[in-house]
Write an enzyme that holds these catalytic residues in place. Structure first.
Site, PDB file in Angstrom:
ATOM      1  N   LYS A  13     -81.860 -33.341 -31.896  1.00  0.00           N
ATOM      2  CA  LYS A  13     -81.983 -31.993 -31.329  1.00  0.00           C
ATOM      3  C   LYS A  13     -80.700 -31.190 -31.400  1.00  0.00           C
ATOM      4  CE  LYS A  13     -86.144 -32.251 -28.902  1.00  0.00           C
ATOM      5  NZ  LYS A  13     -87.021 -31.761 -27.895  1.00  0.00           N
ATOM      6  N   LYS A  71     -92.429 -36.825 -36.810  1.00  0.00           N
ATOM      7  CA  LYS A  71     -93.455 -36.788 -35.770  1.00  0.00           C
ATOM      8  C   LYS A  71     -93.951 -35.358 -35.529  1.00  0.00           C
ATOM      9  CE  LYS A  71     -91.182 -35.948 -31.401  1.00  0.00           C
ATOM     10  NZ  LYS A  71     -91.891 -35.467 -30.264  1.00  0.00           N
ATOM     11  N   LYS A 114     -93.764 -30.163 -30.738  1.00  0.00           N
ATOM     12  CA  LYS A 114     -93.963 -28.828 -30.161  1.00  0.00           C
ATOM     13  C   LYS A 114     -92.958 -27.820 -30.681  1.00  0.00           C
ATOM     14  CE  LYS A 114     -94.678 -30.347 -25.495  1.00  0.00           C
ATOM     15  NZ  LYS A 114     -93.753 -30.541 -24.390  1.00  0.00           N
TER      16      LYS A 114
HETATM   17  P1  ATP Z   1     -90.455 -31.783 -28.883  1.00  0.00           P
HETATM   18  O1  ATP Z   1     -90.946 -32.380 -30.173  1.00  0.00           O
HETATM   19  O2  ATP Z   1     -90.319 -30.320 -28.912  1.00  0.00           O
HETATM   20  O3  ATP Z   1     -89.304 -32.518 -28.315  1.00  0.00           O
HETATM   21  P2  ATP Z   1     -92.624 -33.134 -27.824  1.00  0.00           P
HETATM   22  O4  ATP Z   1     -93.745 -32.692 -28.688  1.00  0.00           O
HETATM   23  O5  ATP Z   1     -91.963 -34.457 -28.080  1.00  0.00           O
HETATM   24  O6  ATP Z   1     -91.582 -31.997 -27.825  1.00  0.00           O
HETATM   25  P3  ATP Z   1     -92.588 -33.772 -25.006  1.00  0.00           P
HETATM   26  O7  ATP Z   1     -92.940 -32.951 -23.818  1.00  0.00           O
HETATM   27  O8  ATP Z   1     -91.153 -34.025 -25.231  1.00  0.00           O
HETATM   28  O9  ATP Z   1     -93.147 -33.088 -26.327  1.00  0.00           O
HETATM   29  O10 ATP Z   1     -93.390 -35.135 -24.978  1.00  0.00           O
HETATM   30  C1  ATP Z   1     -94.429 -35.455 -24.072  1.00  0.00           C
HETATM   31  C2  ATP Z   1     -94.998 -36.824 -24.393  1.00  0.00           C
HETATM   32  O11 ATP Z   1     -95.648 -36.799 -25.669  1.00  0.00           O
HETATM   33  C3  ATP Z   1     -93.966 -37.954 -24.505  1.00  0.00           C
HETATM   34  O12 ATP Z   1     -94.486 -39.133 -23.920  1.00  0.00           O
HETATM   35  C4  ATP Z   1     -93.776 -38.136 -25.983  1.00  0.00           C
HETATM   36  O13 ATP Z   1     -93.363 -39.436 -26.317  1.00  0.00           O
HETATM   37  C5  ATP Z   1     -95.191 -37.876 -26.471  1.00  0.00           C
HETATM   38  N1  ATP Z   1     -95.189 -37.411 -27.859  1.00  0.00           N
HETATM   39  C6  ATP Z   1     -94.564 -36.322 -28.342  1.00  0.00           C
HETATM   40  N2  ATP Z   1     -94.790 -36.166 -29.659  1.00  0.00           N
HETATM   41  C7  ATP Z   1     -95.582 -37.209 -30.019  1.00  0.00           C
HETATM   42  C8  ATP Z   1     -96.171 -37.617 -31.259  1.00  0.00           C
HETATM   43  N3  ATP Z   1     -95.962 -36.914 -32.355  1.00  0.00           N
HETATM   44  N4  ATP Z   1     -96.913 -38.736 -31.275  1.00  0.00           N
HETATM   45  C9  ATP Z   1     -97.133 -39.461 -30.142  1.00  0.00           C
HETATM   46  N5  ATP Z   1     -96.611 -39.119 -28.939  1.00  0.00           N
HETATM   47  C10 ATP Z   1     -95.854 -38.017 -28.876  1.00  0.00           C
END
Ligand code: ATP
Ligand code: LTN
Length: 331
Positions: free
Chosen positions: A113, A195, A198
């Site tokens: 990040k 992955k 968001k």
């Molecule tokens: P960013 O990618 O912007 O950091 P994020 O999509 O990871 O955001 P978070 O709010 O940080 O969103 O994550 C919430 C939950 O979703 C966490 O438990 C994280 O591990 C899970 N998660 C996030 N992205 C994935 C993914 N691509 N596959 C499976 N689990 C995910």
């Protein structure tokens, strides 16, 4: 020992099917096996990068509505907003004084990040995993269901808990992560080597939980595929493996069943059917969501009740940690 589950999602960006399959769906599946389940909307984590205040407030209520629409029952589980409970920030400070710059510098999420601008990002972004440790440890959480990307943070939480316990005497429960293999890492539709995220630059990276059927169709149509034509998963087929995984999770069919149903058929047909599966899966969640989001007062009441219910747990742990260290004069 009581089994206590704790997890959270940031109220930023658009919650996508990766967040759902990797985290929220597991919470729903697990809730009945635990004496206590606590789900947080981690707004203090969200502000580690810049947020628009109006948008942040809106997102907090959206995440609350989504948790419930996905099947979290606020009568059985506590749903609350992190910043409503001051104990999170206070315990973070105490843990900070026992955390090391070296171990935080090794966190891959921070490295990803902050990119090349490590000098220019906030201290909050660096300290993010310690705040997450405070979230977990305040409630004596035994299990933390998350996606694969958060595993390292739960490991740090375990280290911090063990270090504190060794130095000051048994205070914190050492938690276990729960990571479901099949959905641990849903990959980006536009780049199956990273992955689904968001904060991805393009909305074609993810399917948001609130995407309309049209948008879902367009995004799946544009999803990257592998070279070749077979509908098959495998280590040499990252894109199809990801799409088949999503198909399997949302249809309840096994990957091998889907592969055999589509044998001899093309990507076009598979994608059309996949979009239908996703639309059908999300429809009831979206319908529940739109009812919930129109009742702002109702959501605020649920969040206040959640915070009230868990307050004594957080206060007790914090007080115990403070007195072990010798802070303050309360006994
Ligand atoms: P960013 O990618 O912007 O950091 P994020 O999509 O990871 O955001 P978070 O709010 O940080 O969103 O994550 C919430 C939950 O979703 C966490 O438990 C994280 O591990 C899970 N998660 C996030 N992205 C994935 C993914 N691509 N596959 C499976 N689990 C995910
Ligand atoms: N860092 C997590 C969100 C989070 C969390 C937690 C998850 C904050 N505190 C405590 C589990 C337990 C993320 O998904 N990015």
């Amino acid at each position: 020992m009581n089994k206590i589950i704790f997890s959270g999602v940031q109220p930023s960006g658009n919650i996508h099917i990766g967040n759902y399959l990797g985290a929220i769906k597991q919470w729903v599946d697990l809730s009945n096996d635990f004496e206590e389940s606590i789900y947080c909307i981690v707004d203090l984590h969200a502000i580690t990068v810049p947020q628009d205040p109006k948008e942040l407030r809106k997102k907090i209520l959206e995440v609350a509505a989504l948790y419930i629409a996905c099947g979290i029952d606020p009568k059985k589980s506590s749903i609350f907003v992190q910043s409503d409970r001051p104990e999170h920030s206070e315990l973070t400070w105490i843990l900070n004084c026992n955390a090391r710059i070296g171990e935080l510098s090794r966190m891959t999420q921070f490295k990803d990040k902050s990119g090349k601008d490590q000098e220019g990002v906030s201290i909050g972004l660096f300290d993010y995993p310690v705040l997450m440790a405070a979230d977990i440890l305040l409630y004596g959480s035994t299990h933390v269901p998350v996606g694969e990307d958060q595993k390292q943070h739960v490991e740090l939480t375990r280290d911090l808990a063990q270090r504190f316990n060794a130095k000051y005497g048994q205070t914190f429960t050492v938690p276990e992560p729960i990571i479901k293999k099949e959905t641990a890492r849903i990959m980006g539709l536009d780049d199956p080597t990273k992955k689904m995220s968001k904060s991805a630059a393009s909305p074609f990276n993810y399917i948001a939980m609130n995407d309309s059927p049209d948008i879902i169709g367009q995004k799946i149509k544009r999803a990257v595929t592998d070279s070749g034509t077979d509908i098959k998963s495998g280590s040499d087929k990252p894109a199809m493996t990801n799409l088949l995984n999503i198909y399997s999770e949302m249809s309840g069919q096994s990957i091998s069943q889907i592969e055999s149903d589509f044998s001899g058929k093309g990507y076009g047909e598979f994608k059309e059917k996949l979009a239908e599966v996703i639309v059908a899966y999300l429809r009831p969640i979206q319908e529940k969501y739109s009812k919930l989001i129109s009742d702002e007062e109702g959501l605020i009441e649920i969040l206040s009740e959640g915070s009230r219910r868990i307050a004594p747990m957080a206060q007790k742990t914090l007080q115990e940690a403070k007195s072990k260290i010798g802070l303050g004069v309360k006994r």
